[in-house]
Design a protein around this motif. Structure first.
Motif, PDB file in Angstrom:
ATOM      1  N   UNK B  43       0.823  -1.207   0.000  1.00 44.56           N
ATOM      2  CA  UNK B  43       0.000   0.000   0.000  1.00 44.56           C
ATOM      3  C   UNK B  43       0.853   1.250   0.000  1.00 44.56           C
ATOM      4  N   UNK B  44       0.265   2.362  -0.413  1.00 43.20           N
ATOM      5  CA  UNK B  44       0.988   3.638  -0.509  1.00 43.20           C
ATOM      6  C   UNK B  44      -0.033   4.759  -0.561  1.00 43.20           C
ATOM      7  N   UNK B  45       0.410   6.002  -0.418  1.00 38.76           N
ATOM      8  CA  UNK B  45      -0.547   7.117  -0.338  1.00 38.76           C
ATOM      9  C   UNK B  45      -1.077   7.613  -1.681  1.00 38.76           C
ATOM     10  N   UNK B 144       1.611  -1.286   4.460  1.00 42.31           N
ATOM     11  CA  UNK B 144       1.674   0.113   4.073  1.00 42.31           C
ATOM     12  C   UNK B 144       0.526   0.963   4.547  1.00 42.31           C
ATOM     13  N   UNK B 145       0.508   2.165   4.064  1.00 36.57           N
ATOM     14  CA  UNK B 145      -0.620   3.060   4.212  1.00 36.57           C
ATOM     15  C   UNK B 145      -1.538   2.823   3.043  1.00 36.57           C
ATOM     16  N   UNK B 146      -2.558   3.537   2.879  1.00 35.44           N
ATOM     17  CA  UNK B 146      -3.248   4.409   3.813  1.00 35.44           C
ATOM     18  C   UNK B 146      -3.759   3.546   4.970  1.00 35.44           C
ATOM     19  N   UNK B 147      -3.489   3.913   6.220  1.00 35.94           N
ATOM     20  CA  UNK B 147      -3.771   2.988   7.321  1.00 35.94           C
ATOM     21  C   UNK B 147      -5.250   2.656   7.432  1.00 35.94           C
ATOM     22  N   UNK B 148      -6.133   3.552   6.990  1.00 38.61           N
ATOM     23  CA  UNK B 148      -7.566   3.229   7.031  1.00 38.61           C
ATOM     24  C   UNK B 148      -7.902   2.136   6.024  1.00 38.61           C
ATOM     25  N   UNK B 168       0.120   7.544   9.897  1.00 41.34           N
ATOM     26  CA  UNK B 168       0.572   8.759   9.246  1.00 41.34           C
ATOM     27  C   UNK B 168      -0.453   9.394   8.349  1.00 41.34           C
ATOM     28  N   UNK B 169      -1.716   9.171   8.613  1.00 39.10           N
ATOM     29  CA  UNK B 169      -2.731   9.867   7.829  1.00 39.10           C
ATOM     30  C   UNK B 169      -3.967  10.009   8.711  1.00 39.10           C
TER      31      UNK B 169
END
Lengths: 243, 243
Positions: B43-45, B144-148, B168-169
């Motif tokens: 995952x990534x932003x 990864x992110x997005x953590x949600x 981090x988000x």
């Protein structure tokens, strides 16, 4: 430093009990080391005999990684003499805990600061003696509780270059100030659901450390439930910084 | 799933770009694998092209450990169409940030929930397609992110058995409820001084996860400053749970 016993454990570890003045301790070294080994000082909450199974497990890990490891008895624990003041504050602590009252700064200060004031010079004297042995070189790491002792040692003892600290005991406000003076790499272990630990205080103390490299590893479980993988990561932290 | 490009990287990694419907993605597999590999979803932003250097670094680590790795573009990022609603809430967010006003729950909900609602089914559809490939077996991890997004995937997708989540988000309150449903082993990375992160919110989310095994690794530095050793610890977490 006087060695008072010596035995070779089955995995080729030399275990020696010693005394330095009135302080008893144990030194573990590789049975067949060639070069002087880096050293890990193993801290604990007091009571060498009671703690022995956990201490020897940590020492075995350290020696397997090529370190020497040593520990000493805390003032007022094990066979060491109790002070009347320490007995009094323990009685005060138990009374407020039983009554469900808050543990005041005064109790925390009286409980922890005299222990730190006495233990830190003892650790440093033992360090002098250990580093004079040909089989022990450096650098030196400190691993364990009492976190206030580890914090002051990390702040004042320049031969300690990295520390693994275990959150899980009362911390006087004065120690937070000392934490700001710490600059060595730190690896802090926090048991998230530790029934004997104030989680927010542990997070605040982590925040206070002045070190540029500091890592907090929080895991589930109670005071003695540190998972095996967390212990292995702490070993790798020392391998990064002491080798 | 359609493969639209294929190249062999110098360290014997096969990199293939694909599309699944309108969703572009990249798959990395060992160039000379024999048995079906376990899979890590990266995952990534958002913004595959911009993120590529960091994604390929993470993919290289994963493939070196014997995993396949894959990522997809987020809704509304990279070349994917923007929604008017998403553009509006981003404008609202930038306006309150510039004004130094608090970011309201309403903004966080409008910013994150539609993204989660769209991205999670896309990840699951890609997972269907990837697991149909003979070179990919399982089990599956999300990293990864997005953590949600990672939180909801961990809660609803039974084929994901372990997750590394990057705090981090912004996290909507509804996601905290979903976090309580998560039971798989979690490894949460928190950059302690992340200027784009609400530290207390990250700690609260960590506390909310229902998993019996969950670990928080907090390190110093800003949003993109995760130390190399922290990445290696995350790799070891996957090695413990996916092999």
């Amino acid at each position: 430093m006087q060695f008072i016993s010596e035995q070779r454990l089955d995995d080729d570890i030399l275990e020696r009990e010693f005394t330095l003045g009135e302080v008893p301790g144990v030194l573990w070294t590789p049975g067949s080391a060639s070069a002087p080994a880096p050293l890990i000082l193993i801290g604990h909450p007091g009571g060498l005999d009671k703690m022995y199974p956990r201490l020897i497990a940590r020492a075995r890990h350290s020696v397997a990684e090529g370190f020497a490891a040593a520990t000493i008895e805390l003032p007022g624990s094990g066979d060491r003499p109790r002070s009347a003041a320490a007995e009094q504050v323990r009685a005060d602590l138990h009374r407020v805990l039983r009554a469900g009252e808050p543990v005041t700064d005064d109790i925390v200060d009286r409980l922890v600061l005299p222990l730190v004031d006495q233990a830190v010079p003892e650790w440093r004297a033992v360090l002098d003696a250990l580093l004079a042995l040909p089989e022990i070189g450096g650098p030196v790491g400190y691993s364990g509780g009492v976190i206030s002792i580890g914090t002051r040692l990390a702040a004042v003892e320049p031969r300690i270059v990295a520390a693994v600290l275990f959150a899980g005991s009362f911390v006087p406000r004065a120690i937070f100030e000392e934490a700001r003076q710490v600059t060595i790499p730190l690896h802090v272990l926090l048991q998230w659901d530790d029934e004997r630990n104030d989680r927010q205080m542990a997070l605040d103390l982590f925040d206070a450390f002045g070190s540029k490299e500091k890592t907090l590893h929080a895991n589930m479980g109670g005071h003695t439930g540190v998972p095996q993988f967390a212990g292995e990561e702490a070993n790798r932290f020392f391998a990064r910084h002491l080798k």
